[in-house]
Structures are given as structure tokens and as C-alpha cells.
Design a protein around this motif. Structure first.
Motif, short mmCIF file in Angstrom:
data_model
loop_
_atom_site.label_atom_id
_atom_site.label_comp_id
_atom_site.label_asym_id
_atom_site.label_seq_id
_atom_site.Cartn_x
_atom_site.Cartn_y
_atom_site.Cartn_z
N LEU A 140 -4.23 11.85 -5.73
CA LEU A 140 -4.67 10.47 -5.55
C LEU A 140 -4.81 10.10 -4.08
O LEU A 140 -5.71 9.34 -3.70
CB LEU A 140 -3.70 9.52 -6.25
CG LEU A 140 -3.79 9.52 -7.77
CD1 LEU A 140 -2.58 8.82 -8.39
CD2 LEU A 140 -5.08 8.83 -8.22
N ALA A 172 2.05 4.19 -8.42
CA ALA A 172 2.53 4.62 -9.73
C ALA A 172 2.87 6.10 -9.71
O ALA A 172 3.87 6.54 -10.30
CB ALA A 172 1.47 4.33 -10.79
N ALA A 173 2.05 6.90 -9.03
CA ALA A 173 2.27 8.35 -9.00
C ALA A 173 3.55 8.70 -8.25
O ALA A 173 4.30 9.60 -8.66
CB ALA A 173 1.08 9.04 -8.34
N THR A 230 3.28 -1.19 -8.06
CA THR A 230 3.41 -0.20 -9.13
C THR A 230 4.56 0.75 -8.86
O THR A 230 5.24 1.21 -9.79
CB THR A 230 2.11 0.59 -9.30
OG1 THR A 230 1.62 1.01 -8.01
CG2 THR A 230 1.04 -0.25 -9.97
N THR A 258 -8.47 8.86 -1.98
CA THR A 258 -8.71 7.65 -1.17
C THR A 258 -9.89 7.86 -0.23
O THR A 258 -10.48 6.89 0.24
CB THR A 258 -7.44 7.29 -0.37
OG1 THR A 258 -6.32 7.26 -1.25
CG2 THR A 258 -7.57 5.93 0.29
N SER A 299 -12.06 -0.71 -5.13
CA SER A 299 -11.66 0.68 -5.28
C SER A 299 -10.46 1.00 -4.40
O SER A 299 -9.59 1.81 -4.78
CB SER A 299 -12.81 1.63 -4.98
OG SER A 299 -13.33 1.42 -3.67
N THR A 349 0.54 14.59 -8.59
CA THR A 349 -0.28 13.41 -8.85
C THR A 349 -0.50 12.59 -7.58
O THR A 349 -1.61 12.09 -7.34
CB THR A 349 0.37 12.53 -9.94
OG1 THR A 349 1.74 12.28 -9.60
CG2 THR A 349 0.31 13.21 -11.28
N TRP A 350 0.53 12.45 -6.74
CA TRP A 350 0.31 11.64 -5.54
C TRP A 350 -0.60 12.37 -4.56
O TRP A 350 -1.42 11.74 -3.87
CB TRP A 350 1.62 11.19 -4.91
CG TRP A 350 2.03 11.86 -3.63
CD1 TRP A 350 1.29 12.02 -2.49
CD2 TRP A 350 3.31 12.45 -3.35
NE1 TRP A 350 2.04 12.67 -1.53
CE2 TRP A 350 3.27 12.94 -2.02
CE3 TRP A 350 4.48 12.58 -4.08
CZ2 TRP A 350 4.35 13.58 -1.43
CZ3 TRP A 350 5.55 13.19 -3.48
CH2 TRP A 350 5.48 13.70 -2.18
N VAL A 368 -7.43 -0.35 -6.31
CA VAL A 368 -7.12 0.46 -7.49
C VAL A 368 -6.41 1.75 -7.09
O VAL A 368 -5.39 2.14 -7.69
CB VAL A 368 -8.41 0.77 -8.28
CG1 VAL A 368 -8.14 1.84 -9.35
CG2 VAL A 368 -8.95 -0.50 -8.92
N LEU A 369 -6.90 2.43 -6.06
CA LEU A 369 -6.28 3.69 -5.65
C LEU A 369 -4.90 3.48 -5.07
O LEU A 369 -4.00 4.31 -5.26
CB LEU A 369 -7.19 4.43 -4.66
CG LEU A 369 -8.24 5.32 -5.32
CD1 LEU A 369 -9.26 5.80 -4.32
CD2 LEU A 369 -7.59 6.50 -6.02
N LEU A 371 -2.62 3.07 -8.06
CA LEU A 371 -2.40 4.36 -8.72
C LEU A 371 -1.49 5.26 -7.89
O LEU A 371 -0.65 5.97 -8.44
CB LEU A 371 -3.74 5.05 -8.98
CG LEU A 371 -4.63 4.41 -10.04
CD1 LEU A 371 -5.98 5.13 -10.10
CD2 LEU A 371 -3.96 4.44 -11.40
#
Length: 442
Positions: free
Chosen positions: A102, A124-125, A71, A106, A114, A98-99, A117-118, A121
Motif C-alpha cells: 500500500l 489499517a494495514a 484506521t 501511494t 485517492s 500489506t503495508w 483512501v490510501l 488503507l
């Protein structure tokens, strides 16, 4: 006053301005990268605990560690284009908030899904931070100064591991405090500083020299004139979709990819490689894992400033890649003490490539193509951050040895060193492209 003395006085003023710019923006952005790299790689110390507490295997861990970069790579180009439009100050602050949130989240993963997914994300952040800063430096520094600025910025990754390695070991040791595992304390503690620093960025980071209160209008105009002159009278106008048509940029991507495979293979598996030497506590492992990164910090301060010309930059990259390969070989074949020294030798040249490789595509692109092109180069290269941990995890699953995947890394580094000798700056981009195309056909 003669023209010569006036020119000398102008050069002195320019040097003073460059030093002032370094002092004002580079240490702050270096601190940003410290926290970024800390949050990106702290799972290296949580690896064994995630396996014990959640049942996440070495292969699943390697996949999750690498998913961050998918991402990250996918969103880097749009992120850099947004930064160019809205300004570095707001966009870097958004990335950090955002990072940070996130990364802290974790701490609450419950299994492989999970975890995956994290990590996606988080990638992406954080997308766009590194190429965004590299782009930002093109607003402030001439080509001869950029490798030095990049090197100081990359020093943040070394500092992150120098500080973060023993810190992670200490946090893992408080397992059970407040009903949380040590690895949960690790993520919660190291995620918060990114959010706090974001508000500092909003307050003090100028979007450009023209908007900085400590830069005079005359200084801003003079700098812009020098940057425009470097671009040449007919600057390249590569749309992002055409970046891959330049063989030199393709070459830079391949070299950078191989280098990133090596960096992140070590970043995510170094604690496990050191742990195979014997029974060590988390804190002892953290202290030993700090040493290669300490060497990399010294190298980041000393080596990138040597890359003042295209020829020197090319040679520095090739030598650094070969030294890294040699250090990893020592780490694979020697005993624990010599092996750690070999990894320290590799660490000393870690950031020569990062700090120098981007001077090649940045010499061939301008405007929006520069913003998108730098992000595209980093996006393709950073996919090595997916390949490295994933290959290391598969190799460990197959052999039981966390260092076995380094054999693949050594081969890639030697290949990249050979390719690096064909890199050229953009001053003679047409001749260089034709020459490289001819060489590839032979």
C-alpha cells in the motif's frame, strides 16, 4: 556450594539470557520499525510536490497525513488480540506485506480523494505493529528490562529519519526519470523493503521463548516464573472494556496523546519548517531534517535505560516533555541556526515517553487484557498522530507559516508533563487509583 553462591550464579545466567534475547530479537524488530516509520512519514518530503503536481493544499495534506491514524487506532485492539492467538511471527509478517504494497501504491494517487483512501488503507494495514511488539517484549523481558528494550525498538524511528531524510531528498531529485515524478520514485522505492523483510520475519522470529530453538526449556520456565511473579498472586483481570475504569491507564493515555501530537506534527512538517529558512535543494533539506532525528537516536540509546523504577520512569517522562516544549519554543522564536538546535534538543528526548509510558499500563494488566489494553492505550494515544498534522495544516493555511502550529504543541507538552507526575506502577494499584481519584476531585 552455598545458597548465596548458587543465587549469584543464577543471576549471572539470567543476565546472560537477557543479553542473548536482546541480540536475537531487538535489532530485527528495530529494523522492522525503521521501515515502518519510513513508509509512514515519507509523505513529509512529498508535501510540496503533491501540492504542485496534484493541487493538494496544506490543510488537505495535513488531513491525509492524519487519516492514517484513524484506521490505525480503530484496528489496533483486534489486531493485537489476533497476534496473541496466531503468534507474532505470522501476524507481523502479514502486517509488513500489506503495508509495503500500500505504501508503494501511494505513488499512483491522483488527487485528494485517492490520497485520503490510501492513507486510510495504510493505517489499517499497519495497525497493531507497535503495540504488538510492545506486547511481544512482555514475553521476553521483565519490567525492569522493558523500557530499555522499548527504547532500542523505538530507535528504528530515528534511524528511519536519519537514513530516510537524505534518501528522500535524493529520490525527489530524480524527477522525470522513467516518466515518473520524484515523489513517485520515493513511494515505490521505500515500499518494497517491507515486503522483503516480511519473509525474514517468517523465517527467524520465534513466537515465544518456549518456541525459540536457542532458548532451553529451563530458561523458558525460569523466565515465565519471573514474569508470573511480577504479575502478583492476584493479577488484575481487566476485560478490555473495563480498561478505562483504571484512572492510571486513562492518565497514561492522555500523556501519550499529547506526546504523539508533538512527534507527528514534527515528523510531517519538519521539512517545510526547515525549508522556510531559505532556498534549499531537496537534498539539502533532507540533510538538515536528519539532525533532530540523529539527536533522537542518541537519546533513545542513552535515556530509556534510566527508567528502572516507577519513580525514575515518571520523572524521566515529565522532564522529557518539558525539554521538548522548550526546544520547540526555541525553534519558534530563534533564528534558523538556533531554531534547528532547539529542535535537535527536543529530538534528543523524543523517545523517552514512548519507551517508558507503556511500562505503566503493562504493570496493571495481564493475559488477554494486557494484549488488548496495550493496544487500546496506543490506539487512543496515537490519535495524536491525527490531531498533530491536522492542526499543523490548518495553522499553516491560516498563517502561511509551517511552524505556527507548534504553539499548540508546546501547551499540550507542558500539560502532559504536569500530568505525568501522577503516574504509578501497578504494585499498589488500588491505593494509587484511590489517591488519583481523590486528587482529581480536589
Amino acid at each position: 556450594m552455598t545458597e548465596l553462591s548458587t543465587a549469584a550464579r543464577t543471576d549471572e545466567q539470567r543476565r546472560e539470557f537477557s543479553k542473548r534475547a536482546f541480540r536475537r530479537i531487538v535489532p530485527l524488530l528495530c529494523l522492522v520499525y525503521v521501515i515502518s516509520f519510513l513508509d509512514r512519514t515519507n509523505i513529509g518530503f512529498a508535501k510540496d510536490r503533491l501540492q504542485a503536481d496534484l493541487g493538494i493544499s496544506a490543510a488537505a495534506y495535513g488531513l491525509g497525513a492524519g487519516l492514517f491514524f484513524l484506521t490505525y487506532a480503530l484496528l489496533e485492539v483486534p489486531s493485537n488480540l489476533v497476534l496473541r492467538k496466531v503468534g507474532a511471527r505470522w501476524w507481523i509478517a502479514r502486517i509488513m506485506i500489506t503495508w509495503g504494497l500500500l505504501s508503494a501504491a501511494t505513488a499512483f494517487v491522483r488527487g485528494e480523494v485517492s490520497f485520503y483512501v490510501l492513507r486510510l488503507l495504510l493505517g489499517a494495514a499497519e495497525a497493531g505493529l507497535f503495540p504488538g511488539v510492545i506486547l511481544y517484549f512482555t514475553y521476553w523481558f521483565t519490567r525492569a528490562e522493558r523500557a530499555k528494550a522499548n527504547g532500542y525498538f523505538l530507535l528504528g524511528a530515528s534511524i528511519a529519519n536519519i537514513v530516510g531524510s537524505p534518501l528522500a531528498g535524493a529520490l525527489l531529485s530524480i524527477d522525470g526519470a522513467g516518466g515518473l515524478h520524484g515523489w513517485q520514485w520515493l513511494f515505490l522505492t521505500e515500499g518494497a523493503p517491507a515486503v522483503v523483510l516480511a519473509f525474514v520475519i517468517l523465517r527467524v522470529l520465534p513466537d515465544s521463548p518456549a518456541k525459540a530453538s536457542w532458548v532451553s526449556a529451563e530458561e523458558a520456565r525460569d523466565l515465565q516464573a519471573r514474569l508470573d511473579a511480577e504479575a502478583g498472586p492476584e493479577p488484575a483481570r481487566h476485560p478490555v472494556r473495563q480498561v478505562l475504569r483504571d484512572p492510571q491507564i486513562v492518565l497514561a493515555i492522555v500523556v501519550y496523546f499529547c506526546h504523539q501530537v508533538a512527534i507527528y506534527a514534527v515528523a510531517y512538517f519538519l521539512p517545510g519548517i526547515i525549508g522556510r529558512a531559505g532556498s534549499l535543494s531537496p537534498f539539502q533539506t533532507g540533510l538538515l531534517a536528519m539532525l533532530p532525528w540523529l539527536a533522537s537516536g542518541i537519546g533513545a540509546l542513552v535515556l530509556p535505560r534510566l527508567a528502572t523504577t516507577a519513580g525514575r520512569a515518571r520523572l524521566l517522562i515529565a522532564i522529557a516533555l518539558l525539554v521538548m516544549a522548550g526546544g520547540f519554543l526555541v525553534g519558534l522564536l530563534a533564528g534558523p541556526v538556533l531554531g534547528l538546535l532547539g529542535l535537535c534538543g527536543s529530538g534528543f528526548v523524543f523517545w523517552c515517553v514512548n519507551s517508558t509510558i507503556f511500562t505503566f499500563p503493562s504493570s496493571r494488566l495481564t493475559g488477554a487484557a494486557l494484549a488488548g489494553g496495550l493496544a487500546f492505550v496506543n490506539s487512543c494515544g496515537i490519535l495524536g498522530g491525527f490531531a498533530g498534522p491536522y492542526l499543523m495544516g490548518l495553522a499553516e493555511n491560516s498563517t502561511g507559516d509551517p511552524a505556527s502550529g507548534l504553539w499548540i504543541v508546546v501547551v499540550l507538552l507542558v500539560l502532559a508533563a504536569a500530568l505525568a507526575m501522577a503516574l504509578r506502577h501497578g504494585a499498589a494499584r488500588k491505593a494509587d487509583s484511590a489517591r488519583l481519584e481523590s486528587d482529581l476531585r480536589k
